[in-house]
Enzyme design. Sequence first.
Site, PDB file in Angstrom:
ATOM      1  N   GLU A 106       0.892  -1.641  -0.155  1.00 39.16           N
ATOM      2  CA  GLU A 106       0.115  -0.097  -0.564  1.00 39.16           C
ATOM      3  C   GLU A 106       0.811   1.194  -0.312  1.00 39.16           C
ATOM      4  O   GLU A 106       0.476   2.464   0.567  1.00 39.16           O
ATOM      5  CB  GLU A 106      -0.886   0.142   1.182  1.00 39.16           C
ATOM      6  CG  GLU A 106      -2.163  -1.344   1.366  1.00 39.16           C
ATOM      7  CD  GLU A 106      -2.619  -0.666   2.347  1.00 39.16           C
ATOM      8  OE1 GLU A 106      -2.592  -0.975   3.359  1.00 39.16           O
ATOM      9  OE2 GLU A 106      -4.159  -1.487   1.909  1.00 39.16           O
ATOM     10  N   GLU A 159     -12.512  -2.504  12.423  1.00 35.70           N
ATOM     11  CA  GLU A 159     -12.528  -1.452  11.140  1.00 35.70           C
ATOM     12  C   GLU A 159     -13.816  -1.838   9.781  1.00 35.70           C
ATOM     13  O   GLU A 159     -14.301  -1.496   9.011  1.00 35.70           O
ATOM     14  CB  GLU A 159     -11.137  -2.230  10.132  1.00 35.70           C
ATOM     15  CG  GLU A 159     -10.842  -0.868   8.524  1.00 35.70           C
ATOM     16  CD  GLU A 159      -9.938  -1.326   8.224  1.00 35.70           C
ATOM     17  OE1 GLU A 159      -8.878  -1.900   8.739  1.00 35.70           O
ATOM     18  OE2 GLU A 159      -9.513  -0.991   7.072  1.00 35.70           O
ATOM     19  N   ASP A 165      -8.965  -9.152   3.342  1.00 35.24           N
ATOM     20  CA  ASP A 165      -8.501  -8.028   4.047  1.00 35.24           C
ATOM     21  C   ASP A 165      -9.426  -8.113   5.330  1.00 35.24           C
ATOM     22  O   ASP A 165     -10.313  -6.896   5.433  1.00 35.24           O
ATOM     23  CB  ASP A 165      -8.676  -6.708   3.650  1.00 35.24           C
ATOM     24  CG  ASP A 165      -7.987  -5.750   4.899  1.00 35.24           C
ATOM     25  OD1 ASP A 165      -6.841  -5.803   5.897  1.00 35.24           O
ATOM     26  OD2 ASP A 165      -7.839  -4.679   4.157  1.00 35.24           O
TER      27      ASP A 165
HETATM   28  O1  GCW Z   1      -6.896  -2.800   5.856  1.00 37.86           O
HETATM   29  C1  GCW Z   1      -6.137  -1.624   6.412  1.00 37.86           C
HETATM   30  C2  GCW Z   1      -6.258  -0.632   6.394  1.00 37.86           C
HETATM   31  C3  GCW Z   1      -5.675   0.085   6.866  1.00 37.86           C
HETATM   32  C4  GCW Z   1      -4.455  -0.943   6.920  1.00 37.86           C
HETATM   33  C5  GCW Z   1      -3.682  -1.936   6.416  1.00 37.86           C
HETATM   34  C6  GCW Z   1      -2.857  -2.616   7.003  1.00 37.86           C
HETATM   35  C7  GCW Z   1      -2.935   0.059   8.096  1.00 37.86           C
HETATM   36  O2  GCW Z   1      -7.183   0.176   5.772  1.00 37.86           O
HETATM   37  O3  GCW Z   1      -5.459   1.026   6.768  1.00 37.86           O
HETATM   38  O4  GCW Z   1      -2.781   0.145   7.186  1.00 37.86           O
HETATM   39  O5  GCW Z   1      -4.835  -2.826   5.786  1.00 37.86           O
HETATM   40  O6  GCW Z   1      -2.867  -3.728   7.185  1.00 37.86           O
HETATM   41  O7  GCW Z   1      -1.705  -2.580   6.500  1.00 37.86           O
END
Ligand code: GCW
Length: 647
Positions: free
Chosen positions: A263, A370, A342
């Site tokens: 990311e 989340e 995720d």
């Molecule tokens: O799901 C995503 C989240 C991000 C997070 C990422 C991760 C810390 O939306 O906010 O970043 O995973 O796990 O690195």
Amino acid sequence: MIFVDYSLLWLDWRPKAGLPEYTKRILGTPATRQGKAALRELRNGLKVMRSEPDTSAEADGGPAIRLIEYPGNDEKVTLRRSGDGMELSGSGRGLLYGAFHLLRHLALGEEFPEWESSPAYPLRMLNHWDNADGSIERGYSGRSFFFSGGKPICTERTRDYARLLASCGLNGCCINNVNVHGSALKLLTGSYRRELKRIAACLGEYGVSLWISVSFSAPMELGGLSTADPLEPDVRKWWEDTCSQLFPSVPGLAGFLVKADSEGRPGPHTYGRSHAEGANMLADAVKPFGGKILWRCFVYNCTQDWRDTETDRAKAQYGAFAPLDGQFRDNVYLQIKNGPVDFQIREPVSPLLGRLEHTESLLEFQLAQEYTGQQKHVCYLLPMFREVLDLHLRQRPARDTVAESVSAVCAVSNTGDAFNWTGHDLAAANLFGFGAVSWDPAVDPAYIAREWSILTFGDEPEVTRSVTDILLRSRTVYEKYTVPLGIGWMCVPGSHYGPSPEGYEYDRWGTYHRATHLEIGVERGPEGTGFSEQYSPELAAIYGSVDTCPEELLLFFHRLPFSYVMNDGRSLLQRIYDDHFEGVEEAAAMAAAWDKLESRLEPAVFARVRERFQEQLRSAAEWRDVVNSWLYRLTLIPDEKGRKLYL
Ligand code: GCW
């Protein structure tokens, strides 16, 4: 008396009638910090439970709790009856776990079985996504209590946090976000050494090791180098020098957590190097200090073109890491999220789990809700954790479950500086439950829910019954009114709260359902992206065919027509409609069950949770109406039961 503006959660002991005689007296003088902490916890806890000024330490005077401290640093604990008394033995850390165990059982008022135990994993940790400015990425419980105004802070709360972690069996804590921004970068430098040292000491007293997240390009960001290439001698030297100053001055620092090439974070790929080359370089730098590197596997293409139907995000992590098995140093742990995508409410287990034969792996859960209601909705996650841990990977004759195949466990923390630590009072059950399951992956979620409820709200049977029941139903209820059958996403982009069925459809994140008026889902079987083939042959066959795929994961693995006939004869579409209507009704029933407890709970606690339920019900109805109406508009097929859908 110190005034604290937070609750002590399950450590807020209450007076308890009928305690055994031996709770009057504690013998033994542990020498280590952790042993002393164990003694202090017992004394303080028993003072409250016995409603007496103090316990006695006189050697002769009847039954007692006797603490016997062994040298060493292992975590084994033995609690056994000795005459009319109780004998607690272990290293300092063992004593600590034993002391909390004993206190918990006394508070539960249960017949106390002898206990000889060691944790299943040597590392059981929390990952904080706390930023240096005090904000928390995906934080739903206020602001950080580890950082304020750009700096790490250590307060009374830090100590109580360490107590809470130790009391549920946890022993590691990474205090800053894996996305390392701003002054958090400088945790590696001398700037915050004093603060770090204090935090490490505070956690260490309760057997909790300190970890920090570091940026892979720190040699450039902090050291002024022109590269962070892991094979470049200057880069290696920068890390070695940095570690040789950092580790000796922060006793208790256990290592680094790294999100690299993920990311948008920097990583070895920028320099044409592999994850193994990147992780090993850091592993070599921390090795002289006994340090470890936790290297996250959350790696995928986050700039996918939605038109590209070949790329399947679910395949990315296995693709990136399975071929590297055997190339990592022995002080590197690969940190793997429980699912391949995720932290959705329902995903299959990541196929990377259990596949690494020669590399240590660390399983990552997410307590921060989340995608599971953001601590506005109640969602007890322990049943999900057990499903993951219990799965047989069907690739080895022995030690074949996920629980048996990983070397350690961690979870993204759900805590912040809110009075109740977790935003939703009931979300503290997830923190407590994660501790319990990381000590013993076979714990019963129902037992833990009940235990947590009694320790938190007292032992009135109706409260215990209702709270336990709400917790145990909550995950299924949430799943029903949100995203059906493992398909995931459909949430509002960015915030990830509330429904938006096509929110991620034409975006770059690789999370598509590609629904038409006829069908929905991405085919991940052998005829599709082939994701199912990443599992062992037996599991691959199960997931790869619609006939054998577990129904709750049907839309994770398969693209199906809305007319597809489910096991019970309903169409797929009708099943989704029904789930959404039922989910909202069941959420309302949970809220009503909570309302009945009004006279039995502290007014502030009752009111806080009630308010959360109001938002949950509003949001659940929104999910139902948006998802169902969207499907109705696509398919033009009405609900068989004639319930309201919106055109
Ligand atoms: O799901 C995503 C989240 C991000 C997070 C990422 C991760 C810390 O939306 O906010 O970043 O995973 O796990 O690195």
